[in-house]
Enzyme design. Structure first.
Site, PDB file in Angstrom:
ATOM      1  N   THR A 180      42.880  39.160  30.754  1.00 54.09           N
ATOM      2  CA  THR A 180      42.479  38.959  32.145  1.00 54.09           C
ATOM      3  C   THR A 180      43.004  40.092  33.025  1.00 54.09           C
ATOM      4  OG1 THR A 180      42.769  36.595  31.728  1.00 54.09           O
ATOM      5  CG2 THR A 180      42.432  37.219  34.003  1.00 54.09           C
ATOM      6  N   ARG A 185      49.029  42.574  27.763  1.00 54.59           N
ATOM      7  CA  ARG A 185      50.345  41.944  27.924  1.00 54.59           C
ATOM      8  C   ARG A 185      50.856  41.489  26.579  1.00 54.59           C
ATOM      9  NH1 ARG A 185      49.738  38.234  33.233  1.00 54.59           N
ATOM     10  NH2 ARG A 185      49.019  39.937  34.543  1.00 54.59           N
ATOM     11  N   SER A 245      53.103  40.725  35.551  1.00 52.62           N
ATOM     12  CA  SER A 245      52.904  39.860  36.710  1.00 52.62           C
ATOM     13  C   SER A 245      53.974  38.782  36.848  1.00 52.62           C
ATOM     14  CB  SER A 245      51.501  39.266  36.633  1.00 52.62           C
ATOM     15  OG  SER A 245      51.208  38.557  37.802  1.00 52.62           O
ATOM     16  N   HIS A 246      53.561  37.534  36.746  1.00 53.22           N
ATOM     17  CA  HIS A 246      54.465  36.395  36.971  1.00 53.22           C
ATOM     18  C   HIS A 246      55.172  35.967  35.689  1.00 53.22           C
ATOM     19  CE1 HIS A 246      50.464  35.386  35.774  1.00 53.22           C
ATOM     20  NE2 HIS A 246      50.939  34.311  35.194  1.00 53.22           N
ATOM     21  N   LYS A 300      48.342  48.060  32.600  1.00 51.04           N
ATOM     22  CA  LYS A 300      46.981  47.835  33.089  1.00 51.04           C
ATOM     23  C   LYS A 300      46.459  49.118  33.713  1.00 51.04           C
ATOM     24  CE  LYS A 300      46.340  45.400  37.034  1.00 51.04           C
ATOM     25  NZ  LYS A 300      46.088  44.262  37.934  1.00 51.04           N
ATOM     26  N   ASP A 317      55.261  37.043  43.566  1.00 54.39           N
ATOM     27  CA  ASP A 317      55.571  37.056  42.132  1.00 54.39           C
ATOM     28  C   ASP A 317      56.154  38.382  41.664  1.00 54.39           C
ATOM     29  OD1 ASP A 317      53.245  38.564  42.308  1.00 54.39           O
ATOM     30  OD2 ASP A 317      52.581  37.963  40.306  1.00 54.39           O
ATOM     31  N   ASP A 328      55.071  41.192  40.396  1.00 51.63           N
ATOM     32  CA  ASP A 328      54.506  42.475  40.834  1.00 51.63           C
ATOM     33  C   ASP A 328      53.944  42.423  42.255  1.00 51.63           C
ATOM     34  OD1 ASP A 328      52.501  40.756  39.910  1.00 51.63           O
ATOM     35  OD2 ASP A 328      51.135  42.413  39.509  1.00 51.63           O
ATOM     36  N   ASP A 382      51.618  40.513  43.785  1.00 53.87           N
ATOM     37  CA  ASP A 382      50.226  40.247  44.175  1.00 53.87           C
ATOM     38  C   ASP A 382      49.952  38.771  44.439  1.00 53.87           C
ATOM     39  OD1 ASP A 382      50.370  39.542  41.523  1.00 53.87           O
ATOM     40  OD2 ASP A 382      48.638  40.721  40.874  1.00 53.87           O
ATOM     41  N   ARG A 383      50.842  37.887  43.996  1.00 55.14           N
ATOM     42  CA  ARG A 383      50.614  36.459  44.261  1.00 55.14           C
ATOM     43  C   ARG A 383      51.390  36.013  45.488  1.00 55.14           C
ATOM     44  NH1 ARG A 383      50.295  32.943  38.760  1.00 55.14           N
ATOM     45  NH2 ARG A 383      48.689  34.225  37.770  1.00 55.14           N
ATOM     46  N   LYS A 396      44.856  41.452  44.532  1.00 56.30           N
ATOM     47  CA  LYS A 396      45.353  40.434  45.447  1.00 56.30           C
ATOM     48  C   LYS A 396      46.694  40.923  45.996  1.00 56.30           C
ATOM     49  CE  LYS A 396      46.850  37.927  41.403  1.00 56.30           C
ATOM     50  NZ  LYS A 396      46.110  37.432  40.243  1.00 56.30           N
TER      51      LYS A 396
HETATM   52  C1  G1P Z   1      45.855  33.938  35.332  1.00 55.37           C
HETATM   53  C2  G1P Z   1      45.220  33.232  36.501  1.00 55.37           C
HETATM   54  C3  G1P Z   1      44.173  34.114  37.119  1.00 55.37           C
HETATM   55  C4  G1P Z   1      44.787  35.456  37.506  1.00 55.37           C
HETATM   56  C5  G1P Z   1      45.491  36.069  36.304  1.00 55.37           C
HETATM   57  C6  G1P Z   1      46.249  37.332  36.676  1.00 55.37           C
HETATM   58  O1  G1P Z   1      44.879  34.211  34.351  1.00 55.37           O
HETATM   59  O2  G1P Z   1      44.639  32.007  36.114  1.00 55.37           O
HETATM   60  O3  G1P Z   1      43.624  33.466  38.234  1.00 55.37           O
HETATM   61  O4  G1P Z   1      43.816  36.340  37.962  1.00 55.37           O
HETATM   62  O5  G1P Z   1      46.425  35.134  35.767  1.00 55.37           O
HETATM   63  O6  G1P Z   1      47.230  37.089  37.629  1.00 55.37           O
HETATM   64  P1  G1P Z   1      44.677  33.290  33.060  1.00 55.37           P
HETATM   65  O7  G1P Z   1      46.008  33.169  32.379  1.00 55.37           O
HETATM   66  O8  G1P Z   1      44.247  31.933  33.577  1.00 55.37           O
HETATM   67  O9  G1P Z   1      43.618  33.978  32.267  1.00 55.37           O
HETATM   68 ZN    ZN Z   2      51.107  39.244  39.729  1.00 60.20          ZN
END
Ligand code: G1P
Ligand code: ZN
Length: 543
Positions: free
Chosen positions: A18, A22, A113-114, A126, A277, A279, A281-282, A376
């Site tokens: 996504t 990772r 990310s998170h 990325k 979060d 990085d 963006d959240r 974001k």
């Molecule tokens: C998750 C979130 C999605 C977000 C992505 C990256 O992806 O659900 O909305 O864009 O992290 O932060 P998922 O693990 O569901 O594929």
């Molecule tokens: Zn993030």
């Protein structure tokens, strides 16, 4: 300094998900792993020669080592210049902004990310395109193809490059420009928001707590909220970035940012609280005694964005990811705006933003953003909320309940089942897929199914089609269940179940989400057999 070509061989499983590639940090640290993937990035974008890139990450463990490797590989492949955040740090939205502002050919963001950080946790890489947004699927597919056939990579043998001071150095014909990670980003925020008005709000004694979760936004938050906007020192919590984020998940939701939620629900609650979060963006938005779901936040922002100078001209349209609640759809309808439904992942918003068809975008996973960058943006969302609060003089709770009175409330919750056996999870989705045609008309606890399908997205800008983006089941009263498997997890499979029910009876707008959703929750298991397939009796995380 000597350019060398190291022979290597394809490494399995380097398929970007996504949001980039990772993996566990130790996997990235394994022989040739990072190098192969970076070479595949260059191959996937038609080479690095003569190009200018941005490079930065969220400061997690291995961030700076990885940056040194990427710089040496960029130089060896003939890149003209790399603009790097000091100490290889840039928040994801700040990187996106720099890519755009400096008209570069793209950038590499190092983050998971998170996800937690540390030698035993997660790392990620990325690639973002020249528009500042994550590479679209055709490009990541080319990178993945390149990982399968790769036999060598080019790298420069050299000492570490000094990334600790702002300035430009030359490395084997390539410029490395180290920049302050905060400066350009703050300038952009000052253009979009009424800093004077927000400053005046803080001057009245308005109290805010921003939890940077020991992640990348600490320095951004100290500068913006405390120094520029005059929030008292101490308004930013956990503002020192740490390579392991203090051992916690840097994920701004009621689970991982529970201390902040407890604070706003307690006697000493500030007027406003927020978190971001790993990085940056959240975002999570809270007010005294109230948690704002990300889906509601998107709807409130869409209804009020025009109060901020950067959006005074109104919105071109709005967009949400498919599993995000349909609260924003109601605002769009009332305002006569186009509302786009895209697959999960920020990359799908890029075309809409580039084409000027949407201004505001959001996801249920604590992501909100606009056309100011192509990611974001957590701090941006907090500032837009502050600008709206300063303009209306309302509390978060009043703003939210007024919103529900006007548009009705979309009760919403997401249930995650983490590290589920991957084969069982995909069997469950396959079985659901097989049932879709028979579901309409059947009755469950939540009522009669009106429609059931698997979401596919036809991009209205480039006409590309993305299939298998989640299973949607809608009931006659407008309630909805969505099932999908995560594309960002690193262990087994993560099953996400998204639950939504609409209510416009003004006496029923203030129930607990889990209560309002109980029939939908029961129906999800009746329909999909979650317990039977996963062996789990309850979700690991509810947000
Ligand atoms: C998750 C979130 C999605 C977000 C992505 C990256 O992806 O659900 O909305 O864009 O992290 O932060 P998922 O693990 O569901 O594929
Ligand atoms: Zn993030």
């Amino acid at each position: 300094m000597e350019k060398i070509t190291v022979s290597s061989q394809p490494i399995e499983g380097q398929k970007p998900g996504t949001s980039g590639l990772r993996k566990k940090t130790k996997v990235f640290m394994g022989p040739h792993y990072l190098e192969n993937f970076v070479q595949a990035i260059w191959n996937g974008i038609g080479g690095a020669a003569g190009k200018t890139f941005v490079l930065g990450g969220d400061g997690r463990y291995f961030n700076e080592r990885a940056a040194q490797v990427i710089l040496r590989m960029a130089a060896a492949s003939g890149a003209a210049k790399v603009i790097v955040g000091k100490n290889a740090v840039l928040s994801t939205p700040a990187a996106s902004h720099l890519i755009r502002k400096r008209a570069t050919d793209g950038g590499i963001i190092m983050s998971a990310s998170h996800n937690p950080g540390g030698i035993d946790e997660d790392f990620g890489v990325k690639f973002n395109m020249a528009n500042g947004g994550p590479a679209p699927e055709d490009v990541t597919d080319r990178m993945f193809e390149a990982t399968k056939t790769l036999t060598s990579y080019d790298i420069l043998e050299t000492q570490d490059i000094d990334l600790s001071a702002v300035g430009t150095t030359r490395v084997a014909g390539m410029d490395v420009e180290v920049v302050d990670p905060v400066e350009d980003y703050v300038a952009l925020m000052e253009e979009l928001f009424d800093f004077d008005k927000i400053r005046a709000l803080f001057a009245t004694g308005f109290k805010m707590k921003f939890d940077a979760m020991h992640a990348v936004t600490g320095p951004y938050a100290h500068e913006i909220f405390e120094r520029r906007l005059g929030a008292p020192v101490g308004s930013v919590l956990n503002g020192v970035p740490l390579p392991d984020f203090g051992g916690r998940h840097p994920d701004p939701n009621p689970i991982w940012a529970k201390p902040l939620v407890d604070l706003v629900m307690g006697a000493d609650a500030p007027d406003f609280a927020a978190a971001s979060d790993g990085d940056g963006d959240r975002n999570m938005i809270l007010g005294r005694g109230v948690y704002v779901t990300p889906s509601d936040s998107l709807a409130v922002l869409a209804a009020n964005a025009h109060l901020a100078p950067g959006y005074a001209g109104g919105l071109a349209g709005v967009a949400r990811s498919m599993p995000t609640s349909r609260a924003v759809d109601r605002v769009a309808e009332a305002m006569g705006l186009d509302c786009f439904e895209t697959p999960t992942g920020w990359k799908f918003f890029g075309n809409l933003l580039d084409a000027g068809r949407a201004t505001l975008c959001g996801e249920e996973s604590a992501g909100t953003g606009s056309d100011h960058v192509r990611e974001k943006d957590g701090v941006w969302a907090v500032l837009l909320w502050l600008n709206i609060l300063a303009d209306t003089g309302k509390s978060v709770a009043t703003l939210l309940s007024d919103h529900w009175m006007t548009y009705g409330r979309n009760y919403y919750s997401r249930h995650d089942y983490e590290a589920v056996d991957a084969a069982r999870a995909s069997d469950m989705i396959d079985a659901l897929r097989g049932k879709l045609i028979d579901l309409p008309g059947q009755k469950f606890a939540a009522g009669i199914v009106e429609s059931a399908d698997e979401f596919a997205y036809d991009d209205p800008v480039d006409n590309s089609r993305s299939e298998r983006q989640g299973i949607r089941i809608t009931f006659e009263d407008g309630s909805r269940i969505v099932f999908r498997l995560s594309g960002t997890g690193t262990v087994g499979a993560t099953l996400r179940v998204y639950l939504e029910a609409y209510e416009n009876n003004s006496d029923k707008l203030h129930a607990k989400a889990e209560d309002a959703l109980s029939d939908i929750i029961a129906s999800a298991d009746q329909i999909a057999g979650i317990k039977a397939y996963t062996g789990r009796t309850a979700p690991d995380v509810k947000t």
